[in-house]
Design a protein around this motif. Structure first.
Motif, PDB file in Angstrom:
ATOM      1  N   GLY A 197      30.854  40.618  47.857  1.00 40.60           N
ATOM      2  CA  GLY A 197      31.215  41.326  49.076  1.00 40.60           C
ATOM      3  C   GLY A 197      32.266  40.532  49.825  1.00 40.60           C
ATOM      4  O   GLY A 197      33.450  40.650  49.567  1.00 40.60           O
ATOM      5  N   GLY A 198      31.824  39.678  50.704  1.00 40.65           N
ATOM      6  CA  GLY A 198      32.764  38.831  51.439  1.00 40.65           C
ATOM      7  C   GLY A 198      32.037  37.620  51.962  1.00 40.65           C
ATOM      8  O   GLY A 198      30.862  37.700  52.334  1.00 40.65           O
ATOM      9  N   ALA A 229      35.364  30.863  45.382  1.00 40.00           N
ATOM     10  CA  ALA A 229      35.807  31.074  43.997  1.00 40.00           C
ATOM     11  C   ALA A 229      34.637  30.907  43.035  1.00 40.00           C
ATOM     12  O   ALA A 229      34.622  31.520  41.958  1.00 40.00           O
ATOM     13  N   LEU A 230      33.648  30.093  43.383  1.00 41.58           N
ATOM     14  CA  LEU A 230      32.478  29.932  42.525  1.00 41.58           C
ATOM     15  C   LEU A 230      31.777  31.267  42.308  1.00 41.58           C
ATOM     16  O   LEU A 230      31.334  31.587  41.196  1.00 41.58           O
ATOM     17  N   MET A 231      31.669  32.050  43.381  1.00 42.02           N
ATOM     18  CA  MET A 231      31.019  33.351  43.275  1.00 42.02           C
ATOM     19  C   MET A 231      31.909  34.352  42.528  1.00 42.02           C
ATOM     20  O   MET A 231      31.439  35.118  41.688  1.00 42.02           O
ATOM     21  N   MET A 232      33.188  34.329  42.816  1.00 42.38           N
ATOM     22  CA  MET A 232      34.095  35.305  42.203  1.00 42.38           C
ATOM     23  C   MET A 232      34.269  35.049  40.710  1.00 42.38           C
ATOM     24  O   MET A 232      34.676  35.934  39.969  1.00 42.38           O
ATOM     25  N   ARG A 292      45.311  42.068  44.609  1.00 39.27           N
ATOM     26  CA  ARG A 292      46.306  41.277  43.889  1.00 39.27           C
ATOM     27  C   ARG A 292      46.099  39.800  44.227  1.00 39.27           C
ATOM     28  O   ARG A 292      45.588  39.462  45.299  1.00 39.27           O
ATOM     29  N   MET A 293      46.533  38.925  43.334  1.00 40.98           N
ATOM     30  CA  MET A 293      46.552  37.503  43.659  1.00 40.98           C
ATOM     31  C   MET A 293      47.710  37.262  44.621  1.00 40.98           C
ATOM     32  O   MET A 293      48.870  37.427  44.246  1.00 40.98           O
ATOM     33  N   LEU A 317      40.340  36.773  42.061  1.00 41.20           N
ATOM     34  CA  LEU A 317      40.676  37.522  43.266  1.00 41.20           C
ATOM     35  C   LEU A 317      39.591  37.292  44.312  1.00 41.20           C
ATOM     36  O   LEU A 317      38.400  37.387  44.008  1.00 41.20           O
ATOM     37  N   TYR A 318      40.008  36.989  45.528  1.00 43.44           N
ATOM     38  CA  TYR A 318      39.037  36.915  46.605  1.00 43.44           C
ATOM     39  C   TYR A 318      38.571  38.330  46.954  1.00 43.44           C
ATOM     40  O   TYR A 318      39.293  39.304  46.734  1.00 43.44           O
ATOM     41  N   PRO A 319      37.347  38.475  47.502  1.00 37.39           N
ATOM     42  CA  PRO A 319      36.821  39.812  47.824  1.00 37.39           C
ATOM     43  C   PRO A 319      37.779  40.622  48.678  1.00 37.39           C
ATOM     44  O   PRO A 319      38.268  40.151  49.700  1.00 37.39           O
TER      45      PRO A 319
END
Length: 477
Positions: free
Chosen positions: A290-291, A269-272, A133-134, A127-129
């Protein structure tokens, strides 16, 4: 560039019902929507090859309640999507616009897929910040370049006229602030004029104009601009001269993960999926969950304005689905180390500080506590050797403020009334990211471009059909 008050006549080289300025995703989708209504129009593009900001993006369009989600067992709704957008921007966006974009998002994505053959897929795995939902929809290669290619193919198949190397230099308006037409300039300096009954501004924001960036977003005036050079604020300046309402001009999308010196976008996506960012001193400096927009300023505030994305083989393998990441890897941006001591030496940072950053993450997992920035680490996402690292900086991608529009994409005057025949969408219009850099929810840019672009094309066509109807009836058509 300027506004010219024009007499009430038709002294133009060509007259068309509708003109669309800009052949990025916004302008092309608007053109497809107007085409379905049977309205004759032309799309004017300043470049030889239409690219725009879309070309430089990941090409992700958020949409709720699509069949692509249903096929993957994802339950979503426009109401949930609207709530996510407003939560990220702190309730600063126009709730009516937010709801309209969320309501139409699923229908627009499915329309583009079913009617125009855009091969959308649901992006899975994370999931992005800010998204609960996807809901990110993208073409197979996960690039804006591919999305633009698909839209250009759709426009060509529909027989839509896209006039390239046609830089609009003037809008012509009458005393009632009705757009009468435009003047465009060719590379050789020659000029042509096109009269129109309605105009859609789809020419993005002002990120490529240093003077406007310094005026409205001083915190990013020194940031690398990683957007289309054509984003000079034309729509903003035209609208301002016409007395349009301007909103949220400090709003923007930054990005805290642009590989340097390679200048390749590295997916968040690397961070998530578990990655972290450290500065040259080997220390984390924020929550990476965060974002990515507000992360740009945080990265730029670090020594030398750089950070290192650190991740492991698990994340590396997952990231290979993104073409931008594969390009960065092939260009040598991704470095690999067998251990923390090797990484500290290779990156030129203190080993003790780097080890402390990793030890803290493990300790937080054991205690079940968030870190000082509020991020929660889980056992399955803790990084393990071999490690990978990418040197990144913060960048300004595009602006999110602009001309205030209503839910029909009509440009509003300062008193709240719509201008007679001017529509705007995408970066030309006020977006849904609030008033700064922290309200940007992943995908807001293409949401405004694609969905509001579709609304602008449809509503401009409907208005033209409404005006044309009495004449048709009187002539017996």
């Amino acid at each position: 560039m300027g506004i010219v008050t024009f007499r009430d006549d038709d002294a133009f080289d060509v007259q068309l019902p509708l003109v669309i300025i800009g052949a990025g995703a916004c302008g092309l989708v608007a053109a497809l929507a107007a085409h379905e209504c049977g309205i004759e129009h032309v799309v004017l593009e300043r470049d030889a090859l239409p690219r725009g900001s879309t070309f430089m993006s990941s090409g992700f369009i958020p949409a709720a309640g699509t069949r692509f989600q249903a096929e993957k067992g994802v339950e979503d709704s426009a109401e949930r999507m609207a709530a996510d957008i407003q939560a990220k921007n702190g309730g600063e966006a126009d709730p009516a616009i937010v709801q309209a974009l969320a309501d139409y998002s699923g229908r627009v994505v499915e329309w583009l897929a079913d009617t125009h053959g855009i091969p959308f897929e649901l992006v899975e795995g994370f999931l992005y910040p800010g998204h609960s939902r996807m809901r990110m929809h993208a073409t197979p290669r996960r690039t804006g370049e591919e999305l633009m290619g698909c839209l250009l193919n759709a426009a060509e198949a529909a027989g839509i006229d896209v006039l390239t190397q046609a830089r609009v230099v003037d809008l012509h308006v009458d005393a009632e602030r009705r757009v009468r037409g435009v003047t465009l300039e060719r590379p050789d300096g020659s000029r042509e004029s096109i009269g129109c009954d309605a105009l859609i501004l789809a020419c993005n924001g002002y990120g490529g104009n240093p003077e406007l960036v310094a005026r409205y977003i001083p915190s990013l005036k020194e940031a690398l601009y990683y957007g289309h050079e054509g984003n000079q604020g034309d729509a903003l300046l035209w609208g301002e001269a016409m007395g349009a309402s301007l909103k949220d001009l400090a709003a923007c999308q930054g990005h805290g993960s642009l590989a340097t010196p390679h200048q390749t976008l590295i997916s968040w996506a690397l961070m998530m999926r578990g990655g972290i960012q450290v500065n040259r001193e080997g220390r984390r400096f924020s929550s990476e969950h965060g974002g990515y927009s507000e992360q740009a300023a945080r990265v730029l505030a670090q020594p030398g304005g750089i950070a290192w994305n650190l991740f492991d083989a698990r994340i590396h393998e997952a990231a290979l689905e993104f073409e931008d990441y594969r390009n960065a890897h092939e260009a040598g941006a991704v470095r690999t180390f067998d251990s923390l001591p090797a990484m500290a030496e290779g990156l030129g940072m203190p080993l003790a500080a780097l080890q402390a950053s990793f030890e803290e993450m493990h300790a937080l997992v054991e205690r079940g506590e968030p870190d000082a920035f509020g991020r929660i680490f889980s056992p399955e996402t803790l990084l393990a050797p071999p490690y990978h690292a990418i040197r990144v900086t913060g960048a300004l991608f595009h602006t999110q403020g602009g001309l205030e529009v209503d839910t029909r994409a009509r440009v509003l005057r300062e008193d709240g009334a719509p201008l007679p025949n001017l529509f705007a969408a995408g970066g030309a219009a006020r977006g849904v990211s609030g008033s700064g850099d922290s309200g940007y929810l992943s995908g807001n840019g293409l949401l405004s471009a694609v969905v509001m672009g579709a609304i602008a094309g449809r509503e401009a066509a409907r208005e033209l059909l409404r005006v044309m109807a009495p004449a048709d009836t009187a002539s017996g058509k």
